[in-house]
Write an enzyme that holds these catalytic residues in place. Structure first.
Site, PDB file in Angstrom:
ATOM      1  N   ASP A   1       9.869   9.901 -12.092  1.00  0.00           N
ATOM      2  CA  ASP A   1       8.553   9.270 -12.218  1.00  0.00           C
ATOM      3  C   ASP A   1       7.487  10.332 -12.453  1.00  0.00           C
ATOM      4  O   ASP A   1       7.413  11.325 -11.716  1.00  0.00           O
ATOM      5  CB  ASP A   1       8.191   8.575 -10.889  1.00  0.00           C
ATOM      6  CG  ASP A   1       8.295   7.070 -10.975  1.00  0.00           C
ATOM      7  OD1 ASP A   1       8.278   6.515 -12.084  1.00  0.00           O
ATOM      8  OD2 ASP A   1       8.404   6.440  -9.901  1.00  0.00           O
TER       9      ASP A   1
ATOM     10  N   ASP B   1       8.224   7.871  -7.477  1.00  0.00           N
ATOM     11  CA  ASP B   1       7.075   8.367  -6.709  1.00  0.00           C
ATOM     12  C   ASP B   1       6.874   7.498  -5.462  1.00  0.00           C
ATOM     13  O   ASP B   1       5.974   7.749  -4.657  1.00  0.00           O
ATOM     14  CB  ASP B   1       5.807   8.474  -7.565  1.00  0.00           C
ATOM     15  CG  ASP B   1       5.344   7.149  -8.132  1.00  0.00           C
ATOM     16  OD1 ASP B   1       6.060   6.137  -7.974  1.00  0.00           O
ATOM     17  OD2 ASP B   1       4.260   7.116  -8.749  1.00  0.00           O
ATOM     18  N   SER B   2       7.757   6.510  -5.276  1.00  0.00           N
ATOM     19  CA  SER B   2       7.790   5.762  -4.012  1.00  0.00           C
ATOM     20  C   SER B   2       8.069   6.710  -2.852  1.00  0.00           C
ATOM     21  O   SER B   2       7.874   6.351  -1.692  1.00  0.00           O
ATOM     22  CB  SER B   2       8.863   4.663  -4.062  1.00  0.00           C
ATOM     23  OG  SER B   2      10.098   5.198  -4.503  1.00  0.00           O
TER      24      SER B   2
ATOM     25  N   LYS C   1       9.632   8.376 -16.343  1.00  0.00           N
ATOM     26  CA  LYS C   1       9.126   7.001 -16.313  1.00  0.00           C
ATOM     27  C   LYS C   1       7.611   7.050 -16.140  1.00  0.00           C
ATOM     28  O   LYS C   1       7.107   7.831 -15.337  1.00  0.00           O
ATOM     29  CB  LYS C   1       9.752   6.209 -15.162  1.00  0.00           C
ATOM     30  CG  LYS C   1       9.168   4.797 -15.008  1.00  0.00           C
ATOM     31  CD  LYS C   1      10.027   3.893 -14.166  1.00  0.00           C
ATOM     32  CE  LYS C   1       9.870   4.025 -12.680  1.00  0.00           C
ATOM     33  NZ  LYS C   1       8.517   3.759 -12.158  1.00  0.00           N
TER      34      LYS C   1
ATOM     35  N   GLU D   1       8.448  -4.909 -12.581  1.00  0.00           N
ATOM     36  CA  GLU D   1       8.246  -4.988 -11.124  1.00  0.00           C
ATOM     37  C   GLU D   1       7.522  -6.281 -10.744  1.00  0.00           C
ATOM     38  O   GLU D   1       6.387  -6.528 -11.161  1.00  0.00           O
ATOM     39  CB  GLU D   1       7.468  -3.760 -10.623  1.00  0.00           C
ATOM     40  CG  GLU D   1       7.280  -3.793  -9.104  1.00  0.00           C
ATOM     41  CD  GLU D   1       6.995  -2.443  -8.468  1.00  0.00           C
ATOM     42  OE1 GLU D   1       7.051  -1.406  -9.149  1.00  0.00           O
ATOM     43  OE2 GLU D   1       6.722  -2.439  -7.246  1.00  0.00           O
TER      44      GLU D   1
ATOM     45  N   GLU E   1       3.953   4.405 -15.969  1.00  0.00           N
ATOM     46  CA  GLU E   1       3.511   3.030 -15.710  1.00  0.00           C
ATOM     47  C   GLU E   1       2.423   2.577 -16.673  1.00  0.00           C
ATOM     48  O   GLU E   1       1.462   3.311 -16.896  1.00  0.00           O
ATOM     49  CB  GLU E   1       2.937   2.927 -14.276  1.00  0.00           C
ATOM     50  CG  GLU E   1       3.962   3.140 -13.194  1.00  0.00           C
ATOM     51  CD  GLU E   1       3.365   2.984 -11.786  1.00  0.00           C
ATOM     52  OE1 GLU E   1       2.217   2.527 -11.636  1.00  0.00           O
ATOM     53  OE2 GLU E   1       4.091   3.327 -10.828  1.00  0.00           O
TER      54      GLU E   1
END
Ligand code: KIV
Length: 258
Positions: A81, A42-43, A110, A177, A112
Site C-alpha cells: 500500500d 497500511d491497515s 496499491k 471495499e 486508493e
C-alpha cells in the site's frame, strides 16, 4: 509483465483469488502457501500502531514492514500500500513508488481512489510500476463513520465508471471495499481485471481480509470480519503456562540451560 501478475489476471471468473495482509516475515511465511496475493496494507497503522486512521502511516513504516514481509514470501504476489500523502501527483507518486519497489522488492503497489487518481495510475503504468486499484470505502480519505457504497444511483454509476477508468489506465486488479453485493456483481461483470472484495460479497473475483482480524488479534468490529482462530487467547495461555513454570522453577530444566 511480471508472470505472477499475469497468473492473477488469468484467474478472473475461473478461480477465486485468495488475499491476506501481512506486516512481518513470520506471518507472511505462515500464510504464503495458501495465498495468491499478500498485501502489506497500511491497515498496519490501526492494527499494529493503534493510530486512529491510516493517514499517520509513513513511507518509512511501509518500507520496514515490507522488507520483513518480503523475507517470508516465495509463492504469492506481494503488493504494498502506498501511504496517504505519498501520491498527490504523477511525479511524486512515481518517485515514491519507485523507492518502495526498489527497497522492498515488492511486485506491485496499491493506491486508493477513482477518477481523481487516473492520471497517476497511467503515469505509474507507463513507467512500469504495476498498480492495484482500490475503490469503495477509501480509509485514507474517508472522514467519519465508514458506510457501505452503492446506495444511490449516482454512487453506483460513479463506482462503475471509476472501475472502468482504472482498468483502462492499466491496473491489474481492483479492491472493492464495502461495496454492496449487486454493485460488486455489476462491476465484476463489467471489467476484465479481477475484483478483490472486502465486505463486498462473493460476487467479487477474490477476497481479502486483514490478517490480525482473521487471527483474532485485533479488536475490529466491522461486519465483514471473520475470526478463524483466537490467537490472542492462545498467546495469553502460553504466557500463563510460562509464568507457572518460571514461578515453580519447572523452567528452565537442564535441557534448556548451558
Ligand atoms: O490496508 C489494508 O489492509 C487494505 C485492505 C483492507 C484491502 O487496504
Amino acid at each position: 509483465m511480471n508472470p505472477k501478475i499475469n497468473k492473477i489476471k488469468s484467474k478472473k471468473s475461473k478461480y477465486k483469488i485468495v488475499c491476506l495482509t501481512a506486516y512481518s516475515k513470520n506471518i507472511a511465511q505462515a500464510i504464503d502457501r495458501h495465498t495468491d496475493i499478500i498485501l502489506v496494507g497500511d491497515s498496519l497503522g490501526s492494527t499494529l500502531y493503534n493510530f486512529k486512521s491510516t493517514r499517520s502511516v509513513t513511507l518509512e513504516m511501509m518500507v520496514r514492514h515490507s522488507q520483513s514481509v518480503r523475507q517470508g514470501i516465495s509463492n504469492s504476489l506481494m503488493v504494498v500500500d502506498m501511504p496517504y500523502n505519498t501520491y498527490n501527483n504523477p511525479s511524486e507518486a512515481f518517485k515514491n513508488c519507485k523507492k518502495i519497489m526498489k527497497l522492498t522488492k515488492c511486485d506491485a503497489v496499491k493506491i486508493e481512489g477513482g477518477l481523481k487518481i487516473i492520471k497517476i495510475i497511467k503515469h505509474l503504468i507507463k513507467n512500469k510500476i504495476p498498480v492495484m486499484g482500490h475503490v469503495g470505502i477509501l480509509p485514507q480519505t474517508t472522514r467519519g463513520k465508514f458506510k457501505s457504497k452503492g446506495k444511490s444511483i449516482k454512487e453506483r454509476n460513479q463506482l462503475i465508471r471509476d472501475c472502468m477508468l482504472i482498468e483502462k489506465a492499466g491496473a491489474f486488479s481492483i479492491v472493492l471495499e464495502c461495496v454492496q453485493r449487486q454493485l460488486a456483481k455489476k462491476i465484476s461483470n463489467s471489467i476484465q481485471i479481477p475484483t478483490i472484495g472486502i465486505g463486498s460479497s462473493n460476487n467479487c473475483d477474490g477476497q481479502i481480509l486483514v490478517i490480525d482480524d482473521v487471527l483474532g488479534l485485533a479488536e475490529s468490529k466491522m461486519k465483514f470480519i471473520k475470526k478463524y482462530i483466537d490467537v490472542k487467547k492462545i498467546i495469553t495461555n502460553a504466557a500463563k503456562n510460562f509464568k507457572i513454570d518460571v514461578k515453580s522453577k519447572k523452567f528452565p530444566t537442564k535441557k534448556h540451560s548451558y
